[in-house]
Scaffold this motif. Structure first.
Motif, PDB file in Angstrom:
ATOM      1  N   LEU A  90       0.802  -1.220   0.000  1.00 56.03           N
ATOM      2  CA  LEU A  90       0.000   0.000   0.000  1.00 56.03           C
ATOM      3  C   LEU A  90       0.841   1.279   0.000  1.00 56.03           C
ATOM      4  CD1 LEU A  90      -2.876   1.260   0.290  1.00 56.03           C
ATOM      5  CD2 LEU A  90      -2.545   1.162   2.760  1.00 56.03           C
ATOM      6  N   ARG A  91       1.803   1.355   0.914  1.00 53.30           N
ATOM      7  CA  ARG A  91       2.569   2.593   1.046  1.00 53.30           C
ATOM      8  C   ARG A  91       3.429   2.834  -0.198  1.00 53.30           C
ATOM      9  NH1 ARG A  91       7.294   3.364   2.805  1.00 53.30           N
ATOM     10  NH2 ARG A  91       7.941   5.530   3.068  1.00 53.30           N
ATOM     11  N   GLY A  92       4.079   1.741  -0.649  1.00 58.66           N
ATOM     12  CA  GLY A  92       4.928   1.881  -1.834  1.00 58.66           C
ATOM     13  C   GLY A  92       4.140   2.353  -3.044  1.00 58.66           C
ATOM     14  N   THR A  93       2.890   1.884  -3.162  1.00 55.38           N
ATOM     15  CA  THR A  93       2.090   2.226  -4.343  1.00 55.38           C
ATOM     16  C   THR A  93       1.397   3.580  -4.218  1.00 55.38           C
ATOM     17  OG1 THR A  93       1.573  -0.125  -4.326  1.00 55.38           O
ATOM     18  CG2 THR A  93       0.385   1.202  -5.929  1.00 55.38           C
ATOM     19  N   THR A  94       0.913   3.887  -2.982  1.00 54.10           N
ATOM     20  CA  THR A  94       0.049   5.062  -2.849  1.00 54.10           C
ATOM     21  C   THR A  94       0.598   6.150  -1.933  1.00 54.10           C
ATOM     22  OG1 THR A  94      -1.089   4.204  -0.893  1.00 54.10           O
ATOM     23  CG2 THR A  94      -1.973   3.537  -3.037  1.00 54.10           C
ATOM     24  N   GLY A  95       1.564   5.815  -1.066  1.00 55.19           N
ATOM     25  CA  GLY A  95       2.055   6.775  -0.075  1.00 55.19           C
ATOM     26  C   GLY A  95       1.226   6.776   1.205  1.00 55.19           C
ATOM     27  N   TYR A  96       0.112   6.038   1.215  1.00 52.45           N
ATOM     28  CA  TYR A  96      -0.725   5.962   2.421  1.00 52.45           C
ATOM     29  C   TYR A  96      -0.235   4.821   3.310  1.00 52.45           C
ATOM     30  CZ  TYR A  96      -4.396   8.999   0.484  1.00 52.45           C
ATOM     31  OH  TYR A  96      -5.101  10.054  -0.008  1.00 52.45           O
TER      32      TYR A  96
END
Ligand code: CMC
Length: 416
Positions: free
Chosen positions: A32-38
């Motif tokens: 999630l973080r790698g793809t969206t920053g969230y």
């Protein structure tokens, strides 16, 4: 593979859905973080799966607890604690040869190094035995550096923990240490080290031995609870076995976790000394400003009943009957349970007695002092911690545990 759709203000993404053996469903957010920053925010981790594990299954709605697929009721009815320890650590119940080998090894590693005995001299007589246990478990890594002996260190830990626990009790009452004996089973050995004195023969009561065996099995694992997650967290940095287990002991100590068994008895004594007025304590438990909770009630996962508490409620009756004892605290506990289970506050929040509610009554009947209760829990939980630690260390995809945060402090400011 099924996916979950996540709609964010600026994008929509699909996340894989993972399904466990018992149809437990999880959304895999590892990218999630790698793809969206969230990131996700889940205070207390109530919705966060920290790992995939093949050790223990709990269904909190149906009150199911299984170790390696075996229902807790079956294990409690037919196994010894060391067989369950073997099951948790190795994945299967031992055959006759493996059982004999494991029991032999555990029996022969029960002695602690004579130099370790000197540490006990330095503790004050009123030291809490959980503090001694945590320190002594850490100290094992000074004798067996870095936990470098793999399986042997696991055996050492399981074998020496009861010796350390019993020595901490002997220290508190100023009696000489009683050394372990190789002809006794795990539970009998522990009881003898606790209660024997050098000048007299000591006969282990079968009723007490069986009760201890049952208690240890019921506590042996409980998937990703506070202490187990701590063990995994510490172990994920590749800290050694003993250091990781000592962290588990410390996490268990708190009154919201393993320390609740001591607090339950203190609460029941308080109610008894106050004339047995349940209603007053029920009101206090419901008043958020009172700072009082009904100890031994409620659970993050179990929402209908805790299967361990069910087993222990009837075991408490049996043990007291077998030992020819009666305990007014058992009557108070039963009365309190009855009142709480009919009370709207407890019903609405689905709060039921947990494992700690009746375990203390049995420890009391066995003669274990209240301050030792959480140590007893730790002895039981040790194989679970070891199994979880080993599973994490053996996982080729294992990474250091490192959660993120949402920062809500001051923006940048200057000292000048
Ligand atoms: N007495 C009174 N109210 C309670 C209790 C209790 N024992 N437990 C939970 N509540 C209330 C709590 O105030 C909250 O109410 P509201 O929704 O109005 O704010 C609601 O029930 C949910 O509680 P929570 O604290 O959000 O639940 P949690 O999952 O974070 O905590 C717990 C679980 C076990 C820490 C908690 O139930 C508790 O403190 N119980 C007493 C301590 C105890 O017996 N611990 C042993 C747990 S089992 C063995 C182990 O893990 O070692």
């Amino acid at each position: 593979m099924d996916t979950a759709k996540l709609t964010l203000p600026d994008q929509e993404i699909e996340l894989p859905i993972i399904v466990g053996t018992e149809n437990e469903k999880a959304i895999d957010i590892s990218r999630l973080r790698g793809t969206t920053g969230y990131i996700t925010l889940d205070s207390g981790y109530g919705n966060t799966g920290s790992c995939a594990s093949g050790i223990t299954f709990i269904d909190g709605e149906q009150g199911i607890l299984r170790y390696r697929g075996y229902p807790i009721e079956e294990l409690a009815g037919s196994c010894s604690f060391l067989e369950v320890a073997y099951l948790l650590v190795n994945g299967n119940l031992p055959n006759a040869d493996k059982r004999a080998d494991f029991l032999d090894k555990v029996t022969k590693h029960t002695l602690i190094h004579e130099d370790m005995k000197k540490f006990f001299e330095g503790y004050p007589a009123n030291a809490h035995p959980m503090a001694i246990l945590a320190s002594m478990v850490t100290s094992l890594s000074t004798f067996y550096p870095d936990g470098a002996d793999g399986e042997l260190d696991i055996i050492r830990l399981i074998a020496k923990a009861p010796t350390i626990a019993a020595f901490s009790y002997k220290k508190s009452v100023g009696q000489p240490f009683i050394y372990p004996r190789n002809d006794l089973d795990y539970a009998s050995n522990f009881l003898r080290m606790m209660w024997a004195i050098p000048s007299e023969e000591y006969e282990v009561s079968p009723a007490v031995r069986d009760a201890l065996n049952l208690l240890l099995i019921l506590h042996a694992d409980h998937e990703q609870n506070c202490s187990t997650s701590t063990v995994r967290m510490v172990g994920s940095s590749q800290a050694n076995l003993f250091a990781s287990m000592a962290a588990g002991v410390s996490a268990l100590w708190g009154p919201l976790h393993g320390g609740a068994n001591q607090k339950v008895i203190e609460m029941l004594e308080r109610i008894r000394d106050d004339g047995g007025d349940y209603a007053k304590y029920m009101d206090m438990a419901k008043d958020k400003n009172s700072g009082f909770r009904l100890m031994g009630f409620g659970h993050r996962v179990y929402k209908n009943f805790d299967p361990r508490a069910r087993i222990l409620k009837s075991a408490a009756d049996n043990v007291l009957t077998e030992l020819g004892l009666s305990d007014p605290l058992l009557d108070i506990a039963k009365g309190l349970e009855e009142v709480a289970l009919a009370d709207d506050y407890f019903v609405a929040r689905r709060l039921y007695p947990n494992v700690d509610f009746y375990s203390g009554i049995i420890y009391r009947a066995m003669g274990i002092p209240t301050e030792m209760f959480t140590v007893m829990f730790a002895l039981g939980r040790l194989p679970g911690w070891i199994a979880q630690w080993k599973e994490m260390r053996d996982d080729p995809k294992g990474r250091i545990y490192r959660p993120r945060q949402v920062y809500v402090g001051s923006g940048e400011r200057s000292v000048g």
